[in-house]
Design an enzyme around this catalytic site. Sequence first.
Site, PDB file in Angstrom:
ATOM      1  N   GLU A 186      32.551  30.902  33.198  1.00 19.13           N
ATOM      2  CA  GLU A 186      32.433  32.235  32.572  1.00 19.13           C
ATOM      3  C   GLU A 186      31.180  32.967  33.034  1.00 19.13           C
ATOM      4  O   GLU A 186      30.472  33.561  32.212  1.00 19.13           O
ATOM      5  CB  GLU A 186      32.387  32.094  31.036  1.00 19.13           C
ATOM      6  CG  GLU A 186      33.721  31.781  30.388  1.00 19.13           C
ATOM      7  CD  GLU A 186      34.612  33.013  30.273  1.00 19.13           C
ATOM      8  OE1 GLU A 186      34.114  34.073  29.843  1.00 19.13           O
ATOM      9  OE2 GLU A 186      35.797  32.919  30.638  1.00 19.13           O
ATOM     10  N   LYS A 228      44.102  32.043  42.632  1.00 18.61           N
ATOM     11  CA  LYS A 228      43.500  31.265  41.546  1.00 18.61           C
ATOM     12  C   LYS A 228      44.522  30.160  41.282  1.00 18.61           C
ATOM     13  O   LYS A 228      45.353  30.254  40.371  1.00 18.61           O
ATOM     14  CB  LYS A 228      43.302  32.149  40.303  1.00 18.61           C
ATOM     15  CG  LYS A 228      42.872  31.413  39.061  1.00 18.61           C
ATOM     16  CD  LYS A 228      41.377  31.215  38.973  1.00 18.61           C
ATOM     17  CE  LYS A 228      41.028  30.339  37.782  1.00 18.61           C
ATOM     18  NZ  LYS A 228      39.578  30.281  37.528  1.00 18.61           N
ATOM     19  N   SER A 278      43.743  27.758  33.286  1.00 18.48           N
ATOM     20  CA  SER A 278      44.160  27.390  31.934  1.00 18.48           C
ATOM     21  C   SER A 278      43.722  28.489  30.969  1.00 18.48           C
ATOM     22  O   SER A 278      42.948  29.377  31.334  1.00 18.48           O
ATOM     23  CB  SER A 278      43.585  26.030  31.548  1.00 18.48           C
ATOM     24  OG  SER A 278      42.213  25.987  31.817  1.00 18.48           O
ATOM     25  N   GLU A 326      39.650  31.162  44.225  1.00 22.90           N
ATOM     26  CA  GLU A 326      38.740  31.013  43.075  1.00 22.90           C
ATOM     27  C   GLU A 326      38.959  29.649  42.441  1.00 22.90           C
ATOM     28  O   GLU A 326      40.079  29.270  42.113  1.00 22.90           O
ATOM     29  CB  GLU A 326      38.946  32.104  42.020  1.00 22.90           C
ATOM     30  CG  GLU A 326      37.884  31.954  40.913  1.00 22.90           C
ATOM     31  CD  GLU A 326      38.086  32.778  39.651  1.00 22.90           C
ATOM     32  OE1 GLU A 326      38.770  33.817  39.703  1.00 22.90           O
ATOM     33  OE2 GLU A 326      37.553  32.352  38.601  1.00 22.90           O
ATOM     34  N   GLY A 333      35.930  26.918  36.454  1.00 24.22           N
ATOM     35  CA  GLY A 333      34.701  26.542  35.758  1.00 24.22           C
ATOM     36  C   GLY A 333      33.510  26.431  36.692  1.00 24.22           C
ATOM     37  O   GLY A 333      33.320  27.252  37.588  1.00 24.22           O
TER      38      GLY A 333
HETATM   39  N1  ATP Z   1      28.665  41.970  37.278  1.00 22.47           N
HETATM   40  C1  ATP Z   1      29.509  42.110  36.233  1.00 22.47           C
HETATM   41  N2  ATP Z   1      29.778  43.344  35.741  1.00 22.47           N
HETATM   42  C2  ATP Z   1      30.601  43.510  34.689  1.00 22.47           C
HETATM   43  N3  ATP Z   1      31.253  42.497  34.045  1.00 22.47           N
HETATM   44  C3  ATP Z   1      31.023  41.263  34.501  1.00 22.47           C
HETATM   45  C4  ATP Z   1      30.158  40.987  35.611  1.00 22.47           C
HETATM   46  N4  ATP Z   1      30.157  39.650  35.814  1.00 22.47           N
HETATM   47  C5  ATP Z   1      30.972  39.113  34.899  1.00 22.47           C
HETATM   48  N5  ATP Z   1      31.497  40.081  34.104  1.00 22.47           N
HETATM   49  C6  ATP Z   1      32.420  39.886  32.970  1.00 22.47           C
HETATM   50  O1  ATP Z   1      32.046  38.688  32.296  1.00 22.47           O
HETATM   51  C7  ATP Z   1      33.201  37.970  31.884  1.00 22.47           C
HETATM   52  C8  ATP Z   1      33.196  36.582  32.553  1.00 22.47           C
HETATM   53  O2  ATP Z   1      33.256  36.781  33.965  1.00 22.47           O
HETATM   54  P1  ATP Z   1      34.390  36.116  34.864  1.00 22.47           P
HETATM   55  O3  ATP Z   1      35.708  36.139  34.163  1.00 22.47           O
HETATM   56  O4  ATP Z   1      34.319  36.751  36.196  1.00 22.47           O
HETATM   57  O5  ATP Z   1      33.818  34.628  34.884  1.00 22.47           O
HETATM   58  P2  ATP Z   1      34.417  33.331  35.608  1.00 22.47           P
HETATM   59  O6  ATP Z   1      33.265  32.602  36.171  1.00 22.47           O
HETATM   60  O7  ATP Z   1      35.504  33.737  36.522  1.00 22.47           O
HETATM   61  O8  ATP Z   1      35.027  32.540  34.355  1.00 22.47           O
HETATM   62  P3  ATP Z   1      36.074  31.297  34.403  1.00 22.47           P
HETATM   63  O9  ATP Z   1      35.191  30.092  34.512  1.00 22.47           O
HETATM   64  O10 ATP Z   1      36.766  31.418  33.073  1.00 22.47           O
HETATM   65  O11 ATP Z   1      36.988  31.495  35.565  1.00 22.47           O
HETATM   66  C9  ATP Z   1      34.411  38.798  32.286  1.00 22.47           C
HETATM   67  O12 ATP Z   1      34.786  39.623  31.202  1.00 22.47           O
HETATM   68  C10 ATP Z   1      33.862  39.659  33.426  1.00 22.47           C
HETATM   69  O13 ATP Z   1      34.554  40.864  33.607  1.00 22.47           O
HETATM   70 MG    MG Z   2      37.469  33.186  36.515  1.00 21.06          MG
END
Ligand code: ATP
Ligand code: MG
Length: 223
Positions: free
Chosen positions: A14, A39, A43, A122, A125
């Site tokens: 996240e 992706k 989950s 992608e 986690g």
């Molecule tokens: N630079 C950014 N600007 C705006 N929103 C962001 C930014 N980085 C992350 N977010 C927001 O933060 C939240 C978590 O980011 P994201 O879903 O990209 O994480 P992730 O690492 O892909 O998570 P997961 O491990 O669940 O795949 C999302 O709502 C995303 O849109």
């Molecule tokens: Mg993600």
Amino acid sequence: MAARTVFVAGAGTEIGKTYVTAALTRRLRGQGRPVRTLKPLASGVPPLSDPAFAESDTARLLDAQGLAVADEHVEACSPWLFAAPLAPDQAAVLEGRSVALADLVAWCRAQIACTEGTLIIESVGGLMSPVTETATGLDWLRELAVPALLVSGSYLGAISHALTARETLRLHGVPLLAVAVSESEGAPAPLSTVAAAIARHAGVPVFGLRRGDACPEALADLV
Ligand SMILES: Nc1ncnc2c1ncn2[C@@H]1O[C@H](COP(=O)(O)OP(=O)(O)OP(=O)(O)O)[C@@H](O)[C@H]1O
Ligand SMILES: [Mg+2]
């Protein structure tokens, strides 16, 4: 012709992998470069018919590719989709399914072989989050033997998480293209300070993405 492939790994969960992956996909498309974004394993994903599906990684990545949320596109992007918001191997068990690293790797290799241009994968986690009962995301990445893009946040503690992941990649001989630091909501330190601290040790280009930023051209140029 096989695709040039990049594996988007996280310093944690996240923290912005999907955000950065979607931004990178849009940038490559904007540059007129063919790109496909996957992706494979996800989950916590509601059914397609649920409006909440639009918030899933799969939906966000389809949107970045300009693809409609339709069964065939979802299946082609994310063949292992599970409803429960647990680690994928645990979520799979609840649906009477399982994930085997060999299947995941074979599927990804087939996509690499049949895709033209750039293929972005992608992960799930953080770098060493479980992807199957016995394998982590790092095992998946090592089997694929493709370069990584490491995504970090800018929250308090993010520097150590990013550098620990970076060091782990180095120890395992995984080529790292760059680190993308995605600004965490409410982060106490300026993004530039966090990115500079990571850059002092990372030995690869480091890019900061502020909240809402597009992907820097220079990052897309490395991919
Ligand atoms: N630079 C950014 N600007 C705006 N929103 C962001 C930014 N980085 C992350 N977010 C927001 O933060 C939240 C978590 O980011 P994201 O879903 O990209 O994480 P992730 O690492 O892909 O998570 P997961 O491990 O669940 O795949 C999302 O709502 C995303 O849109
Ligand atoms: Mg993600």
